[in-house]
Motif scaffolding. Structure first.
Motif, PDB file in Angstrom:
ATOM      1  N   SER A   1       0.832  -1.208   0.000  1.00  0.00           N
ATOM      2  CA  SER A   1       0.000   0.000   0.000  1.00  0.00           C
ATOM      3  C   SER A   1       0.866   1.258   0.000  1.00  0.00           C
ATOM      4  O   SER A   1       0.537   2.256  -0.648  1.00  0.00           O
ATOM      5  CB  SER A   1      -0.934   0.008   1.211  1.00  0.00           C
ATOM      6  OG  SER A   1      -1.825  -1.077   1.176  1.00  0.00           O
TER       7      SER A   1
ATOM      8  N   GLY B   1       1.752   2.448  -3.302  1.00  0.00           N
ATOM      9  CA  GLY B   1       0.654   2.888  -4.161  1.00  0.00           C
ATOM     10  C   GLY B   1      -0.147   1.778  -4.801  1.00  0.00           C
ATOM     11  O   GLY B   1      -1.000   2.041  -5.646  1.00  0.00           O
TER      12      GLY B   1
ATOM     13  N   VAL C   1      -2.833  -1.567  -4.883  1.00  0.00           N
ATOM     14  CA  VAL C   1      -4.159  -1.853  -4.335  1.00  0.00           C
ATOM     15  C   VAL C   1      -4.392  -3.354  -4.336  1.00  0.00           C
ATOM     16  O   VAL C   1      -4.065  -4.053  -5.298  1.00  0.00           O
ATOM     17  CB  VAL C   1      -5.245  -1.139  -5.168  1.00  0.00           C
ATOM     18  CG1 VAL C   1      -6.625  -1.710  -4.903  1.00  0.00           C
ATOM     19  CG2 VAL C   1      -5.226   0.361  -4.880  1.00  0.00           C
TER      20      VAL C   1
ATOM     21  N   TRP D   1      -2.426  -8.041  -6.149  1.00  0.00           N
ATOM     22  CA  TRP D   1      -2.212  -6.606  -6.028  1.00  0.00           C
ATOM     23  C   TRP D   1      -2.036  -5.992  -7.405  1.00  0.00           C
ATOM     24  O   TRP D   1      -1.560  -6.663  -8.340  1.00  0.00           O
ATOM     25  CB  TRP D   1      -0.979  -6.325  -5.161  1.00  0.00           C
ATOM     26  CG  TRP D   1      -1.211  -6.667  -3.728  1.00  0.00           C
ATOM     27  CD1 TRP D   1      -1.214  -7.930  -3.172  1.00  0.00           C
ATOM     28  CD2 TRP D   1      -1.526  -5.762  -2.672  1.00  0.00           C
ATOM     29  NE1 TRP D   1      -1.519  -7.850  -1.837  1.00  0.00           N
ATOM     30  CE2 TRP D   1      -1.697  -6.533  -1.497  1.00  0.00           C
ATOM     31  CE3 TRP D   1      -1.650  -4.375  -2.600  1.00  0.00           C
ATOM     32  CZ2 TRP D   1      -2.005  -5.960  -0.269  1.00  0.00           C
ATOM     33  CZ3 TRP D   1      -1.956  -3.805  -1.373  1.00  0.00           C
ATOM     34  CH2 TRP D   1      -2.131  -4.596  -0.227  1.00  0.00           C
TER      35      TRP D   1
ATOM     36  N   TYR E   1      -1.619  -2.064  -9.843  1.00  0.00           N
ATOM     37  CA  TYR E   1      -1.414  -0.624  -9.944  1.00  0.00           C
ATOM     38  C   TYR E   1      -1.771  -0.207 -11.370  1.00  0.00           C
ATOM     39  O   TYR E   1      -1.346  -0.834 -12.341  1.00  0.00           O
ATOM     40  CB  TYR E   1       0.047  -0.237  -9.660  1.00  0.00           C
ATOM     41  CG  TYR E   1       0.307   1.240  -9.828  1.00  0.00           C
ATOM     42  CD1 TYR E   1       0.061   2.127  -8.782  1.00  0.00           C
ATOM     43  CD2 TYR E   1       0.749   1.751 -11.044  1.00  0.00           C
ATOM     44  CE1 TYR E   1       0.260   3.482  -8.943  1.00  0.00           C
ATOM     45  CE2 TYR E   1       0.941   3.113 -11.218  1.00  0.00           C
ATOM     46  CZ  TYR E   1       0.702   3.970 -10.167  1.00  0.00           C
ATOM     47  OH  TYR E   1       0.885   5.327 -10.331  1.00  0.00           O
TER      48      TYR E   1
ATOM     49  N   TRP F   1      -7.702  -0.749  -9.674  1.00  0.00           N
ATOM     50  CA  TRP F   1      -6.918   0.263  -8.955  1.00  0.00           C
ATOM     51  C   TRP F   1      -7.569   1.630  -9.108  1.00  0.00           C
ATOM     52  O   TRP F   1      -7.676   2.402  -8.140  1.00  0.00           O
ATOM     53  CB  TRP F   1      -5.498   0.279  -9.511  1.00  0.00           C
ATOM     54  CG  TRP F   1      -4.615   1.355  -8.962  1.00  0.00           C
ATOM     55  CD1 TRP F   1      -3.825   1.295  -7.845  1.00  0.00           C
ATOM     56  CD2 TRP F   1      -4.411   2.659  -9.520  1.00  0.00           C
ATOM     57  NE1 TRP F   1      -3.144   2.486  -7.664  1.00  0.00           N
ATOM     58  CE2 TRP F   1      -3.489   3.338  -8.687  1.00  0.00           C
ATOM     59  CE3 TRP F   1      -4.905   3.322 -10.645  1.00  0.00           C
ATOM     60  CZ2 TRP F   1      -3.064   4.636  -8.938  1.00  0.00           C
ATOM     61  CZ3 TRP F   1      -4.483   4.618 -10.898  1.00  0.00           C
ATOM     62  CH2 TRP F   1      -3.575   5.257 -10.044  1.00  0.00           C
TER      63      TRP F   1
ATOM     64  N   TRP G   1     -10.731   2.277  -9.686  1.00  0.00           N
ATOM     65  CA  TRP G   1     -11.955   2.304  -8.877  1.00  0.00           C
ATOM     66  C   TRP G   1     -11.618   2.557  -7.416  1.00  0.00           C
ATOM     67  O   TRP G   1     -12.295   3.333  -6.734  1.00  0.00           O
ATOM     68  CB  TRP G   1     -12.713   0.985  -9.028  1.00  0.00           C
ATOM     69  CG  TRP G   1     -13.816   0.843  -8.027  1.00  0.00           C
ATOM     70  CD1 TRP G   1     -13.786   0.164  -6.848  1.00  0.00           C
ATOM     71  CD2 TRP G   1     -15.105   1.454  -8.101  1.00  0.00           C
ATOM     72  NE1 TRP G   1     -14.984   0.292  -6.183  1.00  0.00           N
ATOM     73  CE2 TRP G   1     -15.814   1.085  -6.929  1.00  0.00           C
ATOM     74  CE3 TRP G   1     -15.739   2.262  -9.049  1.00  0.00           C
ATOM     75  CZ2 TRP G   1     -17.114   1.499  -6.687  1.00  0.00           C
ATOM     76  CZ3 TRP G   1     -17.040   2.673  -8.803  1.00  0.00           C
ATOM     77  CH2 TRP G   1     -17.715   2.294  -7.639  1.00  0.00           C
ATOM     78  N   SER G   2     -10.572   1.927  -6.934  1.00  0.00           N
ATOM     79  CA  SER G   2     -10.220   2.002  -5.516  1.00  0.00           C
ATOM     80  C   SER G   2      -9.602   3.331  -5.120  1.00  0.00           C
ATOM     81  O   SER G   2      -9.702   3.742  -3.966  1.00  0.00           O
ATOM     82  CB  SER G   2      -9.239   0.871  -5.170  1.00  0.00           C
ATOM     83  OG  SER G   2      -9.804  -0.392  -5.466  1.00  0.00           O
ATOM     84  N   THR G   3      -8.963   4.000  -6.067  1.00  0.00           N
ATOM     85  CA  THR G   3      -8.229   5.227  -5.755  1.00  0.00           C
ATOM     86  C   THR G   3      -8.862   6.487  -6.334  1.00  0.00           C
ATOM     87  O   THR G   3      -8.418   7.592  -6.007  1.00  0.00           O
ATOM     88  CB  THR G   3      -6.792   5.134  -6.293  1.00  0.00           C
ATOM     89  OG1 THR G   3      -6.835   5.030  -7.730  1.00  0.00           O
ATOM     90  CG2 THR G   3      -6.062   3.930  -5.717  1.00  0.00           C
TER      91      THR G   3
ATOM     92  N   ALA H   1      -8.463   7.490  -9.254  1.00  0.00           N
ATOM     93  CA  ALA H   1      -7.484   8.043 -10.192  1.00  0.00           C
ATOM     94  C   ALA H   1      -7.703   7.394 -11.559  1.00  0.00           C
ATOM     95  O   ALA H   1      -8.274   6.303 -11.640  1.00  0.00           O
ATOM     96  CB  ALA H   1      -6.068   7.777  -9.689  1.00  0.00           C
TER      97      ALA H   1
END
Length: 236
Positions: A185, A188, A190, A199, A201, A206, A208-210, A212
């Motif tokens: 984490s 950066g 997810v 995991w 990036y 990613w 959706w989760s951030t 960005a």
């Protein structure tokens, strides 16, 4: 009313969710790079072309950075990165077939949702973008650290222990997962919360989760040389 054998956790947005699939990708064109020789790479899911060892350059760099925050005796053990779309679909379809046998009365939407707890549909998968990695942790000698369930165990095989924050884990496994979570984490990345080992990036999940923009979309298979660097060459 019949209880579903695939209970849903309303706190988790699955990768098959239409909101995830609707997110646009602003492809940055970053290349795929071979992680063998850079990080420790396991051969258990190696393919003849060596695709499994490739990731986007930015993802590989984040893993290297995150590894520096692990306890001194620990190393990442990378198991699978890039997957060609056809292989991703094959894995998804195979698991869906297994689920249909467990619940013959389930409609296709329920099967698709249940299957996405363990394997993403090819159209939203991070692996086909070189943006997702399945990994665990090992010692310098290669002994895997206890994470409470085998890497890649399905919800049925693990009794739900594959979920990152599953109840009932041993104290040691919970602490080990916490170290892994903190390291990745902080770089950066997810986690997909139904799979402690997965995991990513820069992919849609990613994003959706951030909140960005997604920067990595599906990419063609890399031109690989399976003899250039053996899977064991990254061992430290």
């Amino acid at each position: 009313m019949t209880t579903s054998p695939f209970p849903a956790d309303p706190r988790i947005v699955l990768i098959s969710d239409p909101r995830v699939g609707a997110l646009p990708v602003r492809e940055c064109g970053e290349p795929l790079v071979d992680c063998r020789g850079r990080l420790r790479v396991d051969a258990r899911r190696a393919d003849p072309a060596g695709h499994f060892a490739y990731l986007r350059a930015g993802v590989a760099e984040r893993l290297e950075r995150a590894e520096k925050s692990l306890p001194n005796s620990w190393r990442w053990l990378l198991i699978e990165g890039y997957r060609p779309p056809a292989l991703q679909q094959q894995i998804f379809d195979g698991y869906a077939t297994t689920l249909r046998k467990l619940d013959p009365g389930a409609d296709e939407e329920r099967i698709r949702t249940a299957a996405s707890r363990w394997c993403a549909p090819a159209e939203t998968a991070g692996h086909v973008a070189g943006a997702a990695i399945d990994l665990t942790v090992c010692t310098r000698d290669g002994a895997e650290i206890d994470m409470g369930s085998p890497e890649a165990a399905t919800p049925e095989e693990s009794g739900g222990a594959c979920y990152t924050h599953a109840p009932g884990l041993s104290e040691r496994a919970r602490e080990n997962r916490a170290i892994m979570i903190e390291a990745l984490s902080s770089a950066g990345m997810v986690n997909y919360p139904t799979e402690w080992w997965h995991w990513s990036y820069g992919d849609r999940y990613w994003a959706w989760s951030t909140a960005a923009p997604a920067a990595y979309g599906p990419v063609p298979e890399p031109h690989t040389d399976p003899h250039a660097c053996s899977p064991e060459a990254g061992e430290q």
